[in-house]
Design an enzyme around this catalytic site. Structure first.
Site, short mmCIF file in Angstrom:
data_model
loop_
_atom_site.label_atom_id
_atom_site.label_comp_id
_atom_site.label_asym_id
_atom_site.label_seq_id
_atom_site.Cartn_x
_atom_site.Cartn_y
_atom_site.Cartn_z
N GLY A 46 0.83 -1.19 0.00
CA GLY A 46 0.00 0.00 0.00
C GLY A 46 0.86 1.24 0.00
O GLY A 46 1.76 1.41 -0.82
N ASP A 47 0.60 2.14 0.94
CA ASP A 47 1.40 3.36 1.05
C ASP A 47 2.25 3.34 2.31
O ASP A 47 2.51 4.38 2.92
CB ASP A 47 0.50 4.60 1.02
CG ASP A 47 -0.56 4.57 2.15
OD1 ASP A 47 -0.67 3.52 2.82
OD2 ASP A 47 -1.24 5.58 2.35
N GLU A 48 2.71 2.15 2.72
CA GLU A 48 3.52 1.99 3.92
C GLU A 48 4.95 1.61 3.53
O GLU A 48 5.15 0.70 2.72
CB GLU A 48 2.94 0.93 4.85
CG GLU A 48 1.57 1.30 5.42
CD GLU A 48 1.07 0.23 6.37
OE1 GLU A 48 1.77 -0.77 6.55
OE2 GLU A 48 -0.02 0.40 6.93
#
Length: 541
Positions: free
Chosen positions: A456-458
């Site tokens: 994801g955006d991690e």
């Protein structure tokens, strides 16, 4: 003379062992490839057989229902003045269709006016589903054990008889008034005959077994010990109508397992049956085992032959064979080398050329495996290391830093404002944004540091920092990341702006366990989010 024999013997053993090694590698490669191919081929074959069987069951059930429709349209049943004539028609139908165990014609009160062989004639079966449900409209009931007919029908096997019910209301000549119900019991032995006719040759040869499951997972047809049991298999719970997979069964064995769901036939909607076919995995892989065994057997024979030839001609061809041996040593030590093609006799020339080709093939395979390993440790979208690569890096960094008295800083980075961009401009724009974020994060690293994408955006940044200045160095890099990600990003859809929240923790200051340090960094990230986002928080703040 003794020295000459010793040299020839050693040379012959070397050639033999080299051939054995290469053949072993080749045999393992062939086994792996053939196992994959066999698994797919057998899986598809079992799925096809399952589909054939469930389609046959659906088609036969639909045909029996249509047969009952045709019989119910006859004037003799629509104007039931002559029960004897009705019985003649029912007996004739039973003679033509062996799967029909019993058929009866009931008046609207449930009394049997006529039936095959006169069984239950005159009895009232108003409470039986074959009548009560058939009075409402066409009824197709699932498999059930015989009740009233259990002691009336012949049963040479002595096992409990099972039926499938089909019934429908009969309207009079005025097309409105229900004058009776026509119902039939189909013997479930018919399904066993279908299974036998389709599957027995395959079953005897390859230990293939087939099961018919009810909608609730109860085994309706299969090995005797499994009938009536609930069979809960994850592969059967998939939403697709047909498929296959390697599945562990309750007997703790792995099977290639395929399934096909009933889809009905025409106006017959089906009863939700599922046909499951299975084959033991070791049986399915038998051809691959045999191929590997043959490869190793012929490899051993080839090794002995090569050793004998080498022993005979070693005195004449020591130099070219020594070149080959030296190249083989370089290969075994991990260097890239090419087996030279040497002159001399045609046998030696052929040997060097064959080994050269084999080494080239193995080198190519090793390169491909290296490419596969690289793909397994990197994120496909951003090219950053993934979770697996991060774990490998941390283990290595821990060992190195213990000896150098340094420490590690872990920074959890989570983007702020990414979801609105993704929702507004679409996943393609979101992917481009993630790629740009990856570029900027790399730009914030120093030599020896690592940034990985968890999903994801991690992201996680692992930093090599001096023990005495660990906290300020980590904060400095976190600040650099915050400033870099605040800068606008130009996409084809427009200019977007995102930020990030960062949570940090230090190893071994905050904990000697790396997993605990990662948890502390994650908790710090949550505090940064709760404190307003677009900031960095460290454990202990």
């Amino acid at each position: 003379m003794l020295s000459s024999h010793s040299l020839r013997t050693r040379f012959a053993l070397f050639i033999a062992l080299l051939a054995v090694t290469l053949c072993t590698v080749l045999g393992s490669t062939i086994y792996h490839d053939s196992s994959t191919r066999i698994r797919k081929a057998v899986g598809r074959q079992l799925a096809d057989l399952s589909y054939q069987m469930v389609e046959r069951l659906d088609r036969d059930m639909a045909n029996r229902a249509r047969m009952l429709d045709v019989l119910g349209s006859l004037n003799a049943l629509r104007d039931p003045k002559d029960p004897q004539q009705i019985r003649v028609l029912l007996d004739r139908m039973k003679t033509q269709f062996k799967s029909v165990a019993w058929t009866g014609y009931m008046d609207p009160s449930g009394q049997v006016l006529a039936s095959t062989d006169g069984l239950l004639q005159g009895a009232n079966i108003a409470q039986r589903p074959v009548f009560s449900e058939g009075l409402k409209g066409r009824f197709v009931g699932d498999v059930h054990e015989a009740v009233l007919l259990a002691k009336l029908l012949p049963n040479p096997t002595g096992e409990a008889m099972k039926f499938v019910d089909i019934s429908l209301p009969i309207t009079g000549t005025d097309e409105r008034t229900i004058v009776g119900v026509l119902g039939t019991h189909l013997s479930w032995a018919w399904a066993e005959e279908v299974r036998t006719s389709l599957m027995l040759p395959q079953q005897d040869r390859d230990e293939v077994e087939f099961f018919v499951l009810a909608k609730d997972g109860t085994v309706l047809l299969g090995p005797r010990e499994s009938i009536g049991q609930d069979l809960d298999l994850p592969v059967v719970n998939k939403p697709t109508d047909t498929g296959w997979a390697v599945q562990a069964w309750p007997d703790q064995r792995d099977y290639l397992t395929a399934y096909a769901r009933s889809q009905g036939n025409g106006d017959y909607q089906g009863l939700g049956w599922v046909v499951v076919a299975r084959q033991p995995l070791d049986v399915a892989y038998a051809p691959a085992y045999e191929m590997r065994r043959d490869t190793l057997k012929w490899g051993a024979i080839l090794a002995l032959l090569c050793g004998f030839v080498g022993w005979l001609v070693a005195a004449l061809y020591t130099r070219p064979l020594r070149d080959i041996a030296q190249a083989a040593d370089r290969i075994s030590s991990g260097q890239i080398a090419v087996i030279p093609e040497v002159g001399g006799s045609s046998e030696i020339h052929s040997l060097s050329r064959s080994i050269r080709n084999m080494v080239e093939n193995l080198t190519q395979q090793e390169y491909q495996l290296g490419e596969m390993e690289s793909l397994a440790h990197h994120d496909a979208l951003t090219g950053l290391p993934n979770r697996n690569a991060l774990g490998k890096y941390l283990r290595y960094a821990q060992q190195r830093n213990r000896s150098e008295q340094d420490c590690l800083a872990l920074l959890y980075v989570d983007l702020d404002g990414f979801k609105p961009v993704n929702d507004r401009y679409g996943h393609a724009a979101g992917d481009l944004l993630l790629k740009e974020v990856a570029v900027r994060l790399r730009g914030c690293l120093r030599e020896g540091d690592l940034v990985a994408r968890l999903g994801g955006d991690e992201f996680v940044m692992a930093l090599q920092v001096h023990r005495e200045h660990a906290r300020p160095q980590s904060a400095q890099i976190a600040s650099r990341v915050l400033n870099s990600l605040r800068e606008p990003v130009v996409l084809a859809e427009g200019v977007v702006t995102v930020g990030c929240s960062i949570g940090g923790a230090l190893w071994p200051q905050d904990s000697f366990e790396m997993s605990a340090v990662m948890e502390l960094a994650d908790q710090a990230l949550y505090r940064a989010k709760a404190a307003g986002r677009n900031r960095a928080e460290f454990h202990g703040d």
